[in-house]
Design a protein around this motif. Structure first.
Motif, short mmCIF file in Angstrom:
data_model
loop_
_atom_site.label_atom_id
_atom_site.label_comp_id
_atom_site.label_asym_id
_atom_site.label_seq_id
_atom_site.Cartn_x
_atom_site.Cartn_y
_atom_site.Cartn_z
N ARG A 21 0.81 -1.22 0.00
CA ARG A 21 0.00 0.00 0.00
C ARG A 21 0.84 1.27 0.00
NH1 ARG A 21 -3.11 0.89 5.71
NH2 ARG A 21 -3.68 2.79 4.59
N GLY A 22 2.16 1.14 -0.13
CA GLY A 22 3.04 2.29 -0.07
C GLY A 22 3.16 3.03 -1.39
N ILE A 23 3.74 4.23 -1.31
CA ILE A 23 3.94 5.06 -2.50
C ILE A 23 4.94 4.40 -3.45
CG2 ILE A 23 4.84 7.27 -3.32
CD1 ILE A 23 3.73 8.57 -0.80
N GLY A 24 6.02 3.82 -2.91
CA GLY A 24 7.00 3.18 -3.76
C GLY A 24 6.40 2.08 -4.61
N ALA A 25 5.56 1.25 -3.99
CA ALA A 25 4.91 0.17 -4.73
C ALA A 25 3.99 0.71 -5.81
CB ALA A 25 4.13 -0.72 -3.77
N ALA A 26 3.26 1.78 -5.50
CA ALA A 26 2.36 2.37 -6.50
C ALA A 26 3.15 2.91 -7.68
CB ALA A 26 1.53 3.48 -5.86
N ILE A 27 4.29 3.52 -7.41
CA ILE A 27 5.13 4.03 -8.49
C ILE A 27 5.66 2.89 -9.35
CG2 ILE A 27 7.34 5.16 -8.98
CD1 ILE A 27 6.81 6.90 -6.45
N ALA A 28 6.12 1.83 -8.71
CA ALA A 28 6.63 0.68 -9.47
C ALA A 28 5.55 0.11 -10.37
CB ALA A 28 7.15 -0.37 -8.50
N ARG A 29 4.34 -0.05 -9.86
CA ARG A 29 3.25 -0.60 -10.67
C ARG A 29 2.92 0.32 -11.85
NH1 ARG A 29 0.55 -0.71 -5.58
NH2 ARG A 29 0.86 -2.69 -4.48
N ASP A 30 2.84 1.62 -11.58
CA ASP A 30 2.42 2.54 -12.63
C ASP A 30 3.48 2.65 -13.72
OD1 ASP A 30 0.06 4.24 -13.19
OD2 ASP A 30 1.56 5.84 -13.33
N LEU A 31 4.75 2.70 -13.34
CA LEU A 31 5.80 2.73 -14.35
C LEU A 31 5.79 1.45 -15.19
CD1 LEU A 31 8.77 4.30 -12.34
CD2 LEU A 31 7.57 5.32 -14.28
N ALA A 32 5.54 0.31 -14.54
CA ALA A 32 5.45 -0.94 -15.28
C ALA A 32 4.31 -0.90 -16.29
CB ALA A 32 5.26 -2.11 -14.32
N ALA A 33 3.18 -0.33 -15.88
CA ALA A 33 2.02 -0.24 -16.78
C ALA A 33 2.27 0.71 -17.94
CB ALA A 33 0.79 0.21 -15.99
N HIS A 34 3.27 1.59 -17.79
CA HIS A 34 3.57 2.57 -18.85
C HIS A 34 4.89 2.27 -19.54
CE1 HIS A 34 0.33 4.76 -16.80
NE2 HIS A 34 0.20 5.41 -17.93
N GLY A 35 5.30 1.01 -19.54
CA GLY A 35 6.37 0.61 -20.44
C GLY A 35 7.73 0.39 -19.85
N PHE A 36 7.90 0.54 -18.53
CA PHE A 36 9.20 0.34 -17.90
C PHE A 36 9.33 -1.08 -17.35
CE2 PHE A 36 9.04 4.91 -17.92
CZ PHE A 36 10.34 5.34 -17.87
N ASP A 37 10.53 -1.62 -17.42
CA ASP A 37 10.89 -2.75 -16.57
C ASP A 37 11.36 -2.19 -15.24
OD1 ASP A 37 10.24 -4.67 -18.46
OD2 ASP A 37 12.28 -4.76 -19.27
N ILE A 38 11.14 -2.93 -14.16
CA ILE A 38 11.28 -2.36 -12.82
C ILE A 38 12.19 -3.20 -11.92
CG2 ILE A 38 10.06 -1.61 -10.74
CD1 ILE A 38 9.23 -0.03 -13.21
N ALA A 39 13.18 -2.54 -11.34
CA ALA A 39 13.86 -3.06 -10.16
C ALA A 39 13.37 -2.25 -8.97
CB ALA A 39 15.38 -2.93 -10.30
N PHE A 40 13.08 -2.92 -7.86
CA PHE A 40 12.62 -2.18 -6.69
C PHE A 40 13.29 -2.73 -5.44
CE2 PHE A 40 9.68 -5.72 -7.00
CZ PHE A 40 9.42 -6.09 -5.68
N THR A 41 13.48 -1.84 -4.48
CA THR A 41 14.14 -2.24 -3.24
C THR A 41 13.16 -2.23 -2.08
OG1 THR A 41 14.82 -0.07 -2.35
CG2 THR A 41 16.19 -1.03 -4.11
N HIS A 42 13.51 -3.01 -1.07
CA HIS A 42 12.74 -3.07 0.17
C HIS A 42 13.72 -3.43 1.28
CE1 HIS A 42 12.79 -7.51 -0.40
NE2 HIS A 42 12.72 -7.17 -1.67
N TRP A 43 13.35 -3.11 2.51
CA TRP A 43 14.20 -3.42 3.66
C TRP A 43 13.29 -3.83 4.80
CZ3 TRP A 43 18.44 -5.37 4.77
CH2 TRP A 43 19.10 -5.19 5.99
#
Length: 257
Positions: A21-43
């Motif tokens: 439910r975080g902002i980072g996850a929302a950004i990753a999803r939206d960029l993926a939907a608009h043509g990006f491949d995604i690396a994402f970090t978590h801790w």
């Protein structure tokens, strides 16, 4: 007649996507939907010591959302208090997905304390995660940026918090300056660097009382959503967003100062 090969998808590295439910996850999803491949970090160690707690299945759930959008995904556990981590993230992303063209920094250390109650250890950790890691990520990104000129993007998420949130606010102020400096210092690469202040977005950290105060202070009468921020970040990462550079953008629904 053979099919025309499709252009390779650009690669985005999104830090701080540890909760669904975080902002980072929302950004990753939206960029993926608009043509990006995604690396994402978590801790997970950070989430475990925060009031909302760790979400053990978050990385796999976010990965599934990204791949469902037709994108490749790379999940990276990363302690950004370690100064060796930023270079490792750029290197691993490049190795597994390709050269990074968009760096989105949504990670943070955020533990409330005031002038009188902040410890040196807490202050140093906030500076290490929120400011030093941003500098080192930007440096590693710039050193590896493949071009072409004008396609690179750096976006950092910031905040207005200061009073009673001293180390967080101070480190976010440093983050702002570091990112805005990149707009000038990386001009030879054609990399646009901007800071986004998403305003009052409740991702699980607000008390009901605080949430109501924020709603009352916003002309639209609602809190922001992670998608509100993601929409702006995706635009800034697009070719259409390439004339916006060196800005601190307030995307906050008109929140009263």
């Amino acid at each position: 007649m053979p099919a025309t090969p499709s252009a390779p998808r650009p690669i985005a590295l999104v830090t701080g996507a540890g909760r669904t439910r975080g902002i980072g996850a929302a950004i990753a999803r939206d960029l993926a939907a608009h043509g990006f491949d995604i690396a994402f970090t978590h801790w997970s160690a950070y989430d475990a010591r925060m009031p909302w707690g760790a979400q053990p299945d978050a990385a796999s759930a976010i990965t599934a959302d990204i791949t469902a959008a037709g994108a490749r995904a790379l999940s990276l556990e990363a302690d950004l208090a370690d100064p060796d981590t930023p270079h490792r993230l750029i290197t691993q992303t490049t190795r597994h997905l390709g050269p990074v063209t968009a760096l989105v920094m949504a990670h943070c250390e955020s533990v409330d304390s005031a002038i009188d109650t902040t410890t040196p250890e807490s202050f140093d950790r906030h500076m290490a995660v929120n400011a030093r890691a941003a500098w080192l990520l930007i440096r590693a990104f710039a050193r590896a940026f493949p071009g072409p000129h004008g396609t690179g993007r750096i976006i950092a998420l910031t905040s207005d918090h200061t009073a009673h949130n001293l180390p967080y606010g101070a480190s976010k102020g440093a983050l702002d300056r570091i990112t805005l400096a990149a707009a000038r210092e990386l001009a030879h690469l054609g990399v646009c660097a901007n800071v986004v202040n998403p305003g009052p977005v409740d991702t699980g950290w607000m008390s009901p009382e605080l949430a109501e105060r924020m709603r009352a202070a916003t002309p639209l009468g609602r809190l922001g959503t992670p998608a509100d921020c993601a929409n702006l970040v995706t635009f800034l990462c697009s070719p259409q967003g390439g004339w916006i550079n060196g800005q601190l953008l307030h995307s906050n629904g008109g929140l009263a100062p």
